[in-house]
Design a protein around this motif. Structure first.
Motif, PDB file in Angstrom:
ATOM      1  N   ILE A   4       0.854  -1.185   0.000  1.00 57.43           N
ATOM      2  CA  ILE A   4       0.000   0.000   0.000  1.00 57.43           C
ATOM      3  C   ILE A   4       0.889   1.234   0.000  1.00 57.43           C
ATOM      4  CG2 ILE A   4      -1.715   1.320   1.294  1.00 57.43           C
ATOM      5  CD1 ILE A   4      -2.727  -1.324   2.453  1.00 57.43           C
ATOM      6  N   TYR A   5       0.617   2.143  -0.913  1.00 54.78           N
ATOM      7  CA  TYR A   5       1.323   3.417  -0.976  1.00 54.78           C
ATOM      8  C   TYR A   5       0.383   4.486  -0.434  1.00 54.78           C
ATOM      9  CZ  TYR A   5       4.638   1.135  -4.096  1.00 54.78           C
ATOM     10  OH  TYR A   5       5.590   0.306  -4.630  1.00 54.78           O
ATOM     11  N   LEU A   6       0.824   5.205   0.580  1.00 55.94           N
ATOM     12  CA  LEU A   6       0.041   6.310   1.132  1.00 55.94           C
ATOM     13  C   LEU A   6       0.679   7.610   0.671  1.00 55.94           C
ATOM     14  CD1 LEU A   6      -0.462   5.008   4.776  1.00 55.94           C
ATOM     15  CD2 LEU A   6      -2.095   4.918   2.889  1.00 55.94           C
ATOM     16  N   VAL A   7      -0.128   8.465   0.069  1.00 55.00           N
ATOM     17  CA  VAL A   7       0.367   9.724  -0.476  1.00 55.00           C
ATOM     18  C   VAL A   7      -0.491  10.861   0.064  1.00 55.00           C
ATOM     19  CG1 VAL A   7       0.750  11.044  -2.590  1.00 55.00           C
ATOM     20  CG2 VAL A   7       1.136   8.578  -2.581  1.00 55.00           C
ATOM     21  N   ARG A   8       0.144  11.896   0.531  1.00 58.62           N
ATOM     22  CA  ARG A   8      -0.575  13.092   0.968  1.00 58.62           C
ATOM     23  C   ARG A   8      -0.843  13.954  -0.259  1.00 58.62           C
ATOM     24  NH1 ARG A   8      -0.138  18.321   3.002  1.00 58.62           N
ATOM     25  NH2 ARG A   8      -1.240  18.660   4.941  1.00 58.62           N
ATOM     26  N   HIS A   9      -1.912  14.716  -0.210  1.00 59.49           N
ATOM     27  CA  HIS A   9      -2.237  15.599  -1.327  1.00 59.49           C
ATOM     28  C   HIS A   9      -1.136  16.634  -1.540  1.00 59.49           C
ATOM     29  CE1 HIS A   9      -3.176  18.986   1.321  1.00 59.49           C
ATOM     30  NE2 HIS A   9      -3.789  18.110   2.100  1.00 59.49           N
ATOM     31  N   GLY A  10      -1.104  17.197  -2.741  1.00 57.49           N
ATOM     32  CA  GLY A  10      -0.149  18.257  -3.041  1.00 57.49           C
ATOM     33  C   GLY A  10      -0.499  19.539  -2.292  1.00 57.49           C
ATOM     34  N   GLU A  11       0.412  20.484  -2.336  1.00 54.44           N
ATOM     35  CA  GLU A  11       0.207  21.762  -1.645  1.00 54.44           C
ATOM     36  C   GLU A  11      -1.057  22.450  -2.156  1.00 54.44           C
ATOM     37  OE1 GLU A  11       3.156  25.338  -0.681  1.00 54.44           O
ATOM     38  OE2 GLU A  11       2.395  25.399  -2.742  1.00 54.44           O
ATOM     39  N   TRP A  23     -11.390  19.263   6.684  1.00 50.09           N
ATOM     40  CA  TRP A  23     -12.397  18.972   5.673  1.00 50.09           C
ATOM     41  C   TRP A  23     -12.653  20.181   4.776  1.00 50.09           C
ATOM     42  CZ3 TRP A  23     -16.862  15.611   8.043  1.00 50.09           C
ATOM     43  CH2 TRP A  23     -16.317  14.420   8.533  1.00 50.09           C
ATOM     44  N   SER A  24     -12.164  21.343   5.156  1.00 52.46           N
ATOM     45  CA  SER A  24     -12.264  22.514   4.273  1.00 52.46           C
ATOM     46  C   SER A  24     -11.358  22.242   3.076  1.00 52.46           C
ATOM     47  CB  SER A  24     -11.793  23.777   4.993  1.00 52.46           C
ATOM     48  OG  SER A  24     -12.619  24.034   6.109  1.00 52.46           O
ATOM     49  N   ASP A  25     -11.821  22.600   1.907  1.00 52.40           N
ATOM     50  CA  ASP A  25     -11.088  22.210   0.704  1.00 52.40           C
ATOM     51  C   ASP A  25     -10.718  23.423  -0.127  1.00 52.40           C
ATOM     52  OD1 ASP A  25      -9.942  20.225  -0.803  1.00 52.40           O
ATOM     53  OD2 ASP A  25     -11.791  19.583  -1.767  1.00 52.40           O
ATOM     54  N   THR A  26      -9.495  23.459  -0.596  1.00 54.15           N
ATOM     55  CA  THR A  26      -9.046  24.486  -1.529  1.00 54.15           C
ATOM     56  C   THR A  26      -8.230  23.798  -2.621  1.00 54.15           C
ATOM     57  OG1 THR A  26      -7.077  24.959  -0.191  1.00 54.15           O
ATOM     58  CG2 THR A  26      -8.996  26.361   0.166  1.00 54.15           C
ATOM     59  N   PRO A  27      -8.123  24.431  -3.781  1.00 57.60           N
ATOM     60  CA  PRO A  27      -7.416  23.805  -4.895  1.00 57.60           C
ATOM     61  C   PRO A  27      -5.918  23.676  -4.653  1.00 57.60           C
ATOM     62  CG  PRO A  27      -8.612  25.788  -5.610  1.00 57.60           C
ATOM     63  CD  PRO A  27      -8.697  25.722  -4.128  1.00 57.60           C
ATOM     64  N   LEU A  28      -5.325  22.814  -5.453  1.00 55.22           N
ATOM     65  CA  LEU A  28      -3.871  22.675  -5.449  1.00 55.22           C
ATOM     66  C   LEU A  28      -3.232  23.920  -6.044  1.00 55.22           C
ATOM     67  CD1 LEU A  28      -3.551  19.039  -6.864  1.00 55.22           C
ATOM     68  CD2 LEU A  28      -3.372  19.739  -4.473  1.00 55.22           C
ATOM     69  N   THR A  29      -2.083  24.293  -5.509  1.00 55.18           N
ATOM     70  CA  THR A  29      -1.287  25.366  -6.101  1.00 55.18           C
ATOM     71  C   THR A  29      -0.505  24.769  -7.275  1.00 55.18           C
ATOM     72  OG1 THR A  29       0.619  24.881  -4.699  1.00 55.18           O
ATOM     73  CG2 THR A  29      -0.974  26.521  -3.854  1.00 55.18           C
ATOM     74  N   GLU A  30       0.156  25.619  -8.046  1.00 52.73           N
ATOM     75  CA  GLU A  30       1.017  25.118  -9.126  1.00 52.73           C
ATOM     76  C   GLU A  30       2.097  24.200  -8.563  1.00 52.73           C
ATOM     77  OE1 GLU A  30       0.849  25.151 -12.470  1.00 52.73           O
ATOM     78  OE2 GLU A  30      -1.128  26.036 -12.124  1.00 52.73           O
ATOM     79  N   ARG A  31       2.639  24.571  -7.407  1.00 52.37           N
ATOM     80  CA  ARG A  31       3.655  23.733  -6.752  1.00 52.37           C
ATOM     81  C   ARG A  31       3.066  22.371  -6.390  1.00 52.37           C
ATOM     82  NH1 ARG A  31       6.467  25.045  -0.952  1.00 52.37           N
ATOM     83  NH2 ARG A  31       7.683  23.154  -0.850  1.00 52.37           N
ATOM     84  N   ASP A  55     -12.396  11.928  -0.712  1.00 54.72           N
ATOM     85  CA  ASP A  55     -13.327  12.540  -1.665  1.00 54.72           C
ATOM     86  C   ASP A  55     -13.137  14.056  -1.779  1.00 54.72           C
ATOM     87  OD1 ASP A  55     -14.292  13.064   0.905  1.00 54.72           O
ATOM     88  OD2 ASP A  55     -16.395  12.835   0.341  1.00 54.72           O
ATOM     89  N   LEU A  56     -12.226  14.618  -1.002  1.00 54.83           N
ATOM     90  CA  LEU A  56     -11.965  16.048  -1.118  1.00 54.83           C
ATOM     91  C   LEU A  56     -11.204  16.315  -2.418  1.00 54.83           C
ATOM     92  CD1 LEU A  56     -11.014  16.848   2.577  1.00 54.83           C
ATOM     93  CD2 LEU A  56     -13.184  17.290   1.420  1.00 54.83           C
ATOM     94  N   LYS A  57     -11.515  17.426  -3.053  1.00 54.00           N
ATOM     95  CA  LYS A  57     -10.969  17.744  -4.380  1.00 54.00           C
ATOM     96  C   LYS A  57      -9.442  17.749  -4.393  1.00 54.00           C
ATOM     97  CE  LYS A  57     -11.506  21.086  -8.172  1.00 54.00           C
ATOM     98  NZ  LYS A  57     -10.782  20.237  -9.062  1.00 54.00           N
ATOM     99  N   ARG A  58      -8.811  18.300  -3.366  1.00 50.70           N
ATOM    100  CA  ARG A  58      -7.348  18.376  -3.364  1.00 50.70           C
ATOM    101  C   ARG A  58      -6.726  16.987  -3.420  1.00 50.70           C
ATOM    102  NH1 ARG A  58      -8.772  19.965   2.145  1.00 50.70           N
ATOM    103  NH2 ARG A  58      -7.940  18.462   3.651  1.00 50.70           N
ATOM    104  N   ALA A  59      -7.315  16.029  -2.715  1.00 49.35           N
ATOM    105  CA  ALA A  59      -6.796  14.664  -2.716  1.00 49.35           C
ATOM    106  C   ALA A  59      -7.146  13.947  -4.014  1.00 49.35           C
ATOM    107  CB  ALA A  59      -7.341  13.896  -1.523  1.00 49.35           C
ATOM    108  N   SER A  60      -8.384  14.123  -4.472  1.00 54.35           N
ATOM    109  CA  SER A  60      -8.800  13.492  -5.731  1.00 54.35           C
ATOM    110  C   SER A  60      -7.983  14.005  -6.902  1.00 54.35           C
ATOM    111  CB  SER A  60     -10.293  13.736  -5.978  1.00 54.35           C
ATOM    112  OG  SER A  60     -11.068  13.080  -5.005  1.00 54.35           O
ATOM    113  N   ASP A  61      -7.733  15.310  -6.931  1.00 55.98           N
ATOM    114  CA  ASP A  61      -6.914  15.881  -8.008  1.00 55.98           C
ATOM    115  C   ASP A  61      -5.490  15.336  -7.964  1.00 55.98           C
ATOM    116  OD1 ASP A  61      -9.090  17.331  -8.866  1.00 55.98           O
ATOM    117  OD2 ASP A  61      -8.332  19.276  -8.185  1.00 55.98           O
TER     118      ASP A  61
END
Length: 153
Positions: A4-11, A23-31, A55-61
Motif C-alpha cells: 500500500i502506498y500512502l500519499v498526501r495531497h499536493g500543496e 475537511w475545508s477544501d481548496t485547490p492545489l497550487t502550481e507547486r 473525496d476532497l478535491k485536493r486529494a482526488s486531483d
C-alpha cells in the motif's frame, strides 16, 4: 502480500497561507500540481491495482495526476471516499494554523506548535482540538481512527 502506498495531497492554497485545513477544501497550487506530476512519474512503473482517495478535491486531483502517469492508468479504478479525509477540526478550520494549535495547546501549557508536536502524541493533540472547538464538532482521536479504520475494512 499487497503493498500500500500512502500519499498526501499536493500543496493547496490553505497550506500556502498556513491555514487549518481538515475537511475545508481548496485547490492545489502550481507547486502542488507539479509535485503530484513528479511523484506520478516516479511511481509510473509501479503497477497499481486500485487507487483509493479522499473525496476532497485536493486529494482526488492529486490522485488523478499520479494515476495519469501510471503504467495501469487506462484500467485503474479510482475510488473516492470520505473515510480517508484528514481530521475534521470543526471551528478551528480556516484559522491561522499557529493560532489554532495555540487554542488547542495553550490550556495544556503549550504556546507554540513545535513544542507541542515534539512532546505530545498526535492523538492527544487530536483530542485537544476537539476540546478547543466551542461547537464540539472537531473529531476526537477515537472518532478519527474509527472513520479511518472503517475505510481500511
Amino acid at each position: 502480500m499487497k503493498t500500500i502506498y500512502l500519499v498526501r495531497h499536493g500543496e493547496t492554497y490553505m497550506n500556502l497561507y498556513t491555514k487549518m485545513q481538515g475537511w475545508s477544501d481548496t485547490p492545489l497550487t502550481e507547486r502542488g500540481i507539479e509535485g503530484a506530476k513528479k511523484l506520478g512519474k516516479a511511481l509510473s512503473n509501479v503497477p497499481f491495482d486500485i487507487a483509493i482517495t479522499s473525496d476532497l478535491k485536493r486529494a482526488s486531483d492529486t490522485c488523478k495526476i499520479i494515476v495519469s502517469e501510471n503504467v495501469n492508468a487506462k484500467k485503474l479504478k479510482i475510488i473516492p471516499t470520505p473515510y480517508f479525509r484528514e481530521q475534521f477540526y470543526g471551528y478551528l478550520e480556516g484559522l491561522d494554523s499557529e493560532m489554532a494549535w495555540r487554542m488547542a495547546g495553550s490550556p495544556h501549557g503549550y504556546q507554540h506548535s513545535d513544542d507541542m508536536f515534539v512532546n505530545e502524541k498526535i492523538d492527544t493533540i487530536r483530542n485537544w482540538c476537539k476540546d478547543a472547538d466551542p461547537f464540539g464538532q472537531a473529531e476526537s482521536a477515537k472518532e478519527y481512527w474509527t472513520r479511518l479504520n472503517n475505510g481500511f475494512k
